[in-house]
Design an enzyme around this catalytic site. Structure first.
Site, PDB file in Angstrom:
ATOM      1  N   LYS A 253       0.776  -1.282  -0.023  1.00 45.59           N
ATOM      2  CA  LYS A 253      -0.171  -0.110  -0.043  1.00 45.59           C
ATOM      3  C   LYS A 253       0.786   1.373   0.029  1.00 45.59           C
ATOM      4  O   LYS A 253       1.784   1.561   1.011  1.00 45.59           O
ATOM      5  CB  LYS A 253      -0.870   0.030   1.196  1.00 45.59           C
ATOM      6  N   LYS A 265      -9.797  13.078   8.213  1.00 49.56           N
ATOM      7  CA  LYS A 265      -9.550  12.791   9.333  1.00 49.56           C
ATOM      8  C   LYS A 265      -9.264  13.910  10.424  1.00 49.56           C
ATOM      9  O   LYS A 265      -9.210  15.096   9.845  1.00 49.56           O
ATOM     10  CB  LYS A 265      -8.171  12.431   9.274  1.00 49.56           C
ATOM     11  N   ASP A 276       1.729   6.754   5.432  1.00 49.62           N
ATOM     12  CA  ASP A 276       0.840   5.752   5.020  1.00 49.62           C
ATOM     13  C   ASP A 276       1.314   5.002   3.732  1.00 49.62           C
ATOM     14  O   ASP A 276       0.403   4.361   3.154  1.00 49.62           O
ATOM     15  CB  ASP A 276      -0.447   6.416   4.734  1.00 49.62           C
ATOM     16  N   GLU A 337      -9.361   3.741   2.454  1.00 47.43           N
ATOM     17  CA  GLU A 337      -8.494   3.711   1.099  1.00 47.43           C
ATOM     18  C   GLU A 337      -7.799   2.554   0.630  1.00 47.43           C
ATOM     19  O   GLU A 337      -7.791   2.364  -0.402  1.00 47.43           O
ATOM     20  CB  GLU A 337      -8.496   5.251   0.783  1.00 47.43           C
ATOM     21  N   ARG A 339      -7.451  -0.539   1.299  1.00 49.47           N
ATOM     22  CA  ARG A 339      -7.995  -1.789   0.929  1.00 49.47           C
ATOM     23  C   ARG A 339      -8.480  -1.696  -0.722  1.00 49.47           C
ATOM     24  O   ARG A 339      -8.390  -2.904  -1.280  1.00 49.47           O
ATOM     25  CB  ARG A 339      -9.156  -2.187   1.853  1.00 49.47           C
TER      26      ARG A 339
HETATM   27  N1  BES Z   1      -3.806   4.709   7.067  1.00 52.01           N
HETATM   28  C1  BES Z   1      -5.051   4.406   7.809  1.00 52.01           C
HETATM   29  C2  BES Z   1      -4.832   3.656   8.959  1.00 52.01           C
HETATM   30  C3  BES Z   1      -3.929   4.051  10.096  1.00 52.01           C
HETATM   31  C4  BES Z   1      -4.227   4.691  11.107  1.00 52.01           C
HETATM   32  C5  BES Z   1      -2.458   4.028   9.946  1.00 52.01           C
HETATM   33  C6  BES Z   1      -3.607   5.320  12.261  1.00 52.01           C
HETATM   34  C7  BES Z   1      -1.481   4.535  10.906  1.00 52.01           C
HETATM   35  C8  BES Z   1      -2.146   5.198  12.011  1.00 52.01           C
HETATM   36  C9  BES Z   1      -6.258   4.000   7.165  1.00 52.01           C
HETATM   37  O1  BES Z   1      -6.278   4.341   5.643  1.00 52.01           O
HETATM   38  C10 BES Z   1      -7.539   4.180   7.655  1.00 52.01           C
HETATM   39  O2  BES Z   1      -7.476   5.475   7.445  1.00 52.01           O
HETATM   40  N2  BES Z   1      -8.189   3.314   8.339  1.00 52.01           N
HETATM   41  C11 BES Z   1      -9.307   3.672   9.059  1.00 52.01           C
HETATM   42  C12 BES Z   1     -10.361   2.780   8.660  1.00 52.01           C
HETATM   43  C13 BES Z   1     -11.595   2.947   9.204  1.00 52.01           C
HETATM   44  C14 BES Z   1     -12.219   4.082   8.231  1.00 52.01           C
HETATM   45  C15 BES Z   1     -12.599   1.784   9.006  1.00 52.01           C
HETATM   46  C16 BES Z   1      -9.081   3.555  10.335  1.00 52.01           C
HETATM   47  O3  BES Z   1      -8.241   2.838  10.890  1.00 52.01           O
HETATM   48  O4  BES Z   1      -9.603   4.481  11.148  1.00 52.01           O
HETATM   49 ZN    ZN Z   2      -4.613   4.855   4.766  1.00 53.74          ZN
HETATM   50 MN    MN Z   3      -7.475   6.247   5.557  1.00 53.19          MN
END
Ligand code: BES
Ligand code: ZN
Ligand code: MN
Length: 487
Positions: A253, A265, A276, A337, A339
């Site tokens: 990714k 966010k 990321d 995103e 996935r």
């Molecule tokens: N890149 C993030 C995950 C992440 C969060 C990595 C904090 C490192 C630190 C990912 O794309 C994301 O935003 N995931 C969401 C998923 C949710 C919307 C189901 C998450 O983990 O909140």
């Molecule tokens: Zn992400």
């Molecule tokens: Mn994300």
């Protein structure tokens, strides 16, 4: 970069000298001679400081004999369970004032001296590109580190196999550390070209090619950003692509910045989302390591590079996209995103390369940090044998993984009312449902998914890694290939 050398045991005439001692041991050989030359200053200092050789214990003597700037007596702990790499890394903070240093590794094997050198090299890495006003005297000065060992030939040979892996780690750390205004998808793709000089075939797909391939899921994420998406294919045919030999596929990714998109966010900590792309960084670093040490294996690395931004053209919650596999996805949350990116490049990996197994790495969910903290990456897999190999590679390299459960009941939660699936379910078990989403694109092939959201970045120094980008996954993947995919 720190220059590493191995020599026969001899006392240096200048710089720093490191005297590593196991618990309860006294200076021997050349070190004992030095102690005598200093009129017993070293043994007196050891006694006065109540130095016992415990791990992390140290005593520093300034200029005990003419020429030497300092002597660092460093505790190695018990001989049993000695971790040479960590011990080597722990020396580095003591040596920031000297341009040259020599480690008297007389009591160690050649292999241990090489591992110590590897640890020191890994710890000495520093990302300095954007520091323009730091004074020279504030910068670490160590430029050359020598290890004095009877088996200097064996140590050199062992280190020659480790050095390319350090190079791969450094490449990954640097890419992860780069800010997102510099490292856009196009720039990151260009940086992959550096692997060509190692013999890796590098192919870059732009938006036009990806549209033709039907990458609707990946391109949906990218469409809110002015910085165009890329997919990079890196091929290392170290086994000569022998007939019937299917490659191992490593998938990463590479979200160069994740704002969340329209499902934006919160501001606090959002700067972290420059990393990321650490999954892609690990795959790129691993390909560099494998090619650098001429691994006798066929491996293909594929990274999907996008920037996830809000904007007038960004994808909306509720949009339905068609993935390269033909399966449709209702995008409930534009922040899920990663996935979507993986779905298309995994499908592409299968169709084009018919891989024997696939390992994807992704900073996929915040929930994996809640589950495992920063000590293990989450491992999700449809294959017990592949999982066991990754767990073992993790123990061997210190890049630990912990297998998480999967099951039908989680998969069901991805049911959509309008499309073949939705991209999120609820918060409970959301690292697992994320893995199931990816699992819908693997066509039953042996596959493992590593959620590295908790391990890609460290807020504190460790023995072999300064705080910041860890390059988690490079050494794990290198070890997986070394143990199970080399001819
Ligand atoms: N890149 C993030 C995950 C992440 C969060 C990595 C904090 C490192 C630190 C990912 O794309 C994301 O935003 N995931 C969401 C998923 C949710 C919307 C189901 C998450 O983990 O909140
Ligand atoms: Zn992400
Ligand atoms: Mn994300």
């Amino acid at each position: 970069m720190l220059d590493i050398a191995f020599t026969k045991p001899a006392l240096p005439k200048a710089g720093a000298l490191v005297l590593p001692l196991f618990e309860g041991a006294a200076p021997e050989g050349q070190a004992a001679a030095l102690d005598a030359a200093s009129g017993g200053a070293i043994t007196r200092a050891i006694a006065a400081a109540e130095f016992k050789g415990r791990k992390g214990q140290s005593v520093v003597l300034f200029a005990p004999v003419a020429g030497l700037a300092r002597v660092v007596v460093a505790g190695l702990g018990a001989r049993e369970g000695f971790k040479a790499e960590d011990a080597g890394g722990a020396l580095v903070p003591h040596l920031s004032k000297d341009a040259t240093a020599t480690v008297m590794a007389e009591g160690l094997t050649g292999a241990e001296a090489a591992q110590m050198a590897m640890g020191a090299l890994l710890r000495s890495w520093r990302f300095d590109r954007y520091r323009t006003t730091e004074k020279a005297e504030d910068k670490p000065r160590l430029a050359k580190l020598s290890f004095a060992t009877a088996d200097s030939g064996g140590a050199k040979a062992a280190f020659a196999a480790l050095k390319p892996v350090a190079d791969g780690v450094f490449l990954a750390r640097e890419l992860v550390a780069e800010p997102a205004n510099i490292l856009t998808p196009a720039v990151l793709a260009d940086r992959c070209r550096a692997l060509e000089k190692l013999g890796v075939e590098v192919e870059i797909l732009g938006p036009r090619e990806m549209r033709k391939l039907g990458f609707g899921a990946l391109l949906g994420v990218a469409q809110g950003s002015i910085n165009e998406a890329r997919t990079v294919v890196m091929r290392w045919n170290g086994a000569g692509g022998r007939k019937g030999g299917k490659p191992l596929a490593l998938i990463g990714k590479g979200v160069t910045f994740d704002t969340g998109g329209i499902s934006i966010k919160p501001a606090a900590g959002m700067e972290d989302m420059k990393w990321d792309m650490a999954g892609a960084g690990a795959v790129i670093g691993a390909m560099a390591a494998l090619a650098g040490r001429k691994a006798r294996a066929d491996v293909v690395g594929i990274v999907g590079l996008v920037e996830n931004m809000p904007g007038h053209n960004a994808q909306r919650p509720g949009d339905v996209v068609t993935s390269a596999s033909g399966q449709t996805i209702e995008v409930i949350n534009t922040d899920a995103e990663g996935r979507l990116v993986l779905a298309d490049i995994i499908h592409y990996a299968i169709e084009r390369f018919d891989p024997s197994a696939m390992v994807d790495l992704a900073t996929l969910t915040g929930a994996i940090i809640i589950a495992l903290g920063h000590e293990h990456a989450g491992l999700f897999s449809n294959d017990d044998a592949l999982s066991a190999k990754l767990e073992a590679a993790g123990r061997a390299t210190g890049e630990l993984v912990w297998r998480m459960p999967m099951g039908e009941a989680y998969d069901k939660q991805l049911k959509s009312d309008i499309a073949d699936m939705k991209n999120v379910s609820g918060r409970p078990g959301s690292s697992i449902t994320a893995a199931h989403f990816i699992g819908r694109f693997v066509q039953g092939r042996p596959w493992a998914h590593l959620d590295i959201a908790g391990t890609a970045w460290s807020s504190k120094d460790t023995a072999t890694c300064p705080k910041g980008a860890t390059a988690f996954g490079v050494r794990l993947l290198d070890r997986l290939v070394a143990e199970h995919h080399e001819a």
